[in-house]
Design an enzyme around this catalytic site. Structure first.
Site, PDB file in Angstrom:
ATOM      1  N   HIS A  49      43.827  43.124  42.366  1.00 16.06           N
ATOM      2  CA  HIS A  49      44.858  44.123  42.663  1.00 16.06           C
ATOM      3  C   HIS A  49      45.964  43.542  43.543  1.00 16.06           C
ATOM      4  O   HIS A  49      46.606  44.268  44.302  1.00 16.06           O
ATOM      5  CB  HIS A  49      44.249  45.363  43.326  1.00 16.06           C
ATOM      6  CG  HIS A  49      43.556  46.271  42.344  1.00 16.06           C
ATOM      7  ND1 HIS A  49      44.222  47.120  41.510  1.00 16.06           N
ATOM      8  CD2 HIS A  49      42.242  46.423  42.057  1.00 16.06           C
ATOM      9  CE1 HIS A  49      43.348  47.778  40.747  1.00 16.06           C
ATOM     10  NE2 HIS A  49      42.141  47.361  41.066  1.00 16.06           N
ATOM     11  N   GLY A 139      36.619  47.513  27.889  1.00 19.65           N
ATOM     12  CA  GLY A 139      36.419  48.392  29.030  1.00 19.65           C
ATOM     13  C   GLY A 139      35.630  47.778  30.154  1.00 19.65           C
ATOM     14  O   GLY A 139      35.202  48.471  31.069  1.00 19.65           O
ATOM     15  N   GLY A 141      36.804  45.236  32.115  1.00 23.19           N
ATOM     16  CA  GLY A 141      37.654  44.551  33.070  1.00 23.19           C
ATOM     17  C   GLY A 141      37.825  43.080  32.768  1.00 23.19           C
ATOM     18  O   GLY A 141      38.151  42.286  33.658  1.00 23.19           O
ATOM     19  N   SER A 143      39.886  42.003  30.278  1.00 20.57           N
ATOM     20  CA  SER A 143      41.206  41.864  29.645  1.00 20.57           C
ATOM     21  C   SER A 143      41.154  41.731  28.134  1.00 20.57           C
ATOM     22  O   SER A 143      41.831  40.892  27.538  1.00 20.57           O
ATOM     23  CB  SER A 143      41.976  40.668  30.249  1.00 20.57           C
ATOM     24  OG  SER A 143      42.208  40.887  31.606  1.00 20.57           O
ATOM     25  N   SER A 144      40.367  42.581  27.504  1.00 17.66           N
ATOM     26  CA  SER A 144      40.357  42.596  26.044  1.00 17.66           C
ATOM     27  C   SER A 144      41.724  42.991  25.500  1.00 17.66           C
ATOM     28  O   SER A 144      42.143  42.500  24.444  1.00 17.66           O
ATOM     29  CB  SER A 144      39.281  43.551  25.527  1.00 17.66           C
ATOM     30  OG  SER A 144      39.484  44.870  26.017  1.00 17.66           O
ATOM     31  N   ASP A 189      46.550  38.771  33.646  1.00 18.94           N
ATOM     32  CA  ASP A 189      45.737  38.844  32.426  1.00 18.94           C
ATOM     33  C   ASP A 189      46.362  38.039  31.293  1.00 18.94           C
ATOM     34  O   ASP A 189      45.700  37.244  30.623  1.00 18.94           O
ATOM     35  CB  ASP A 189      45.569  40.303  31.991  1.00 18.94           C
ATOM     36  CG  ASP A 189      44.818  41.123  33.025  1.00 18.94           C
ATOM     37  OD1 ASP A 189      44.299  40.527  33.986  1.00 18.94           O
ATOM     38  OD2 ASP A 189      44.761  42.353  32.867  1.00 18.94           O
TER      39      ASP A 189
END
Length: 404
Positions: A49, A139, A141, A143-144, A189
């Site tokens: 973050h 889902g 985390g 970075s799909s 990402d």
């Protein structure tokens, strides 16, 4: 398989995934694909973050990929691309003449947003057929979505013959996330998926977009990713709320960049902030420092220091940024209890939070026992099966195979 099917042997992407997507393409379009491209997911070892706060992050591409099999459409006059998702068993159209528009809630937005970016930059894209498949957990985390965006951009480069710079490609994909998925993400990402290299972490300066390689040559340490298999449904604005809170705090503190703020100065100006803004700011300032410290420690082989910084990062994400959840905390505490003697160097949540994955540095000769203990104790404490897999730093986006 038809005889014209490209013979594919790839050291980076799982062979079963490649076989599956080629078979799916033949089943869907009645012929073999002429092009295979791949882009990896990523895991962030530390620096969470703060990519949208001008900080430093230390991600690596993982050995899990989004793969696209494609070929030019038989009807070259067609004004759209056809894209089929193996996982969702859905086929969507993407306009190639006018800029595509977002489709609320659809996976195709990640593809359409990238197509729109290329069209807006003046690239003409021929009609194509494509099939998408992946072994990046959705889902979690990892970075799909960025991997799908970067794979799409790599596909467009290949079918048009117009290669763009790696940074430009990553930024087109970031804009797709902003405009079509509505997520105001930073650059980590997409940069990870584009620039990833085997045996290398990257210290990414999110202000200058410069990458400093951090060697990961040792075989004695393995990265273990554990998926909590929970994703808490929230009210929808948590990510944007935290970004807005960080921006508000920075404005009140009167600093141009978080990089200019020390923890001592933050403490001296605490009264100018709300309690929420102060805790958000404290995470940002301390996480930037932890990330650069971790990169130095990693480069110097001081893995114990890396581990302590990972735990401190998790604690800050849990307590100050408030993006963890019970399940992630349980996974980290199990790893922390195993400890260094049991083979765990450090562990933390990774990704946006509220579920998803933890990343744990493990001594390779303890990998099996650590994985087993984390999974069994997590199941005992939560009733949930955790999926876990080990990875090394992986190759970034690339073309796997083409045929004339």
């Amino acid at each position: 398989m038809p005889s014209e099917q490209p013979s594919v042997s790839n050291q980076h992407v799982d062979e079963q995934l490649l076989d599956r997507i080629q078979n799916a393409y033949v089943e869907k379009f009645g012929k073999a694909p002429t092009l295979l491209v791949a882009a990896p997911g990523r895991v962030n070892l530390i620096g969470e973050h703060i990519d949208y706060n001008d900080g430093f992050v230390m991600p690596m591409a993982i050995q899990r990929y989004v793969v696209i099999a494609a070929g030019l459409a038989d009807d070259s006059s067609r004004d759209h691309g056809l894209v089929h998702s193996v996982e969702l068993e859905e086929t969507e159209q993407v306009s190639l003449v006018t800029s595509p528009q977002p489709k609320p809630g659809s996976w195709i937005n990640y593809v359409a947003g990238v197509i729109a970016g290329f069209l807006e930059s003046g690239v003409s894209i021929p009609a194509f057929d494509a099939v998408v498949d992946s072994n990046v957990p959705v889902g979690g985390g990892l970075s799909s979505s960025a991997a799908l965006e970067v794979a799409t951009a790599t596909l467009v480069e290949a079918i048009t013959g117009k290669s763009i710079g790696k940074a430009e490609k990553a930024l087109i994909c970031q804009q797709a996330e902003h405009k079509f998925a509505g997520v105001p993400c930073g650059i980590m990402d997409q940069f990870s998926s584009v620039f990833g290299k085997p045996n290398e972490l990257m210290l990414l300066d999110c202000q200058s977009q410069q990458i400093e390689p951090v060697p990961f040559q040792t075989d004695e340490i393995t990265v273990l990713i554990t998926n909590s298999n929970v994703k808490h449904e929230l009210t929808g604005g948590e990510y944007a709320e935290r970004r807005s809170g960080c921006d508000s705090a920075k404005a009140k503190l009167g600093c141009d960049s978080w990089r200019d703020m020390t923890i001592e100065e933050l403490e001296s100006k605490k009264a100018s902030l709300s309690e929420s803004e102060y805790r958000l700011a404290r995470h940002v300032v301390t996480e930037i420092s932890r990330t650069t410290d971790a990169a130095n420690a990693f480069a110097n082989g001081d893995y114990d220091q890396v581990g302590q910084l990972m735990y401190a990062s998790h604690d800050s994400l849990r307590d100050d940024f408030e993006v963890s959840c019970d399940e992630l905390d349980i996974l980290v505490e199990i790893a922390r209890a195993i400890g260094n003697e049991g083979g765990v160097i450090g562990s933390r949540m990774t990704g946006g939070g509220f579920g998803g994955c933890t990343v744990t540095l493990v001594k390779t000769d303890h990998l099996q026992s650590v994985t087993s203990t984390i999974q069994s104790e997590y199941k005992s404490k939560t009733g949930i099966e955790a999926m876990a897999f080990a990875t090394r730093p992986a190759m970034g986006a690339h073309v796997i195979a083409t045929t004339p």
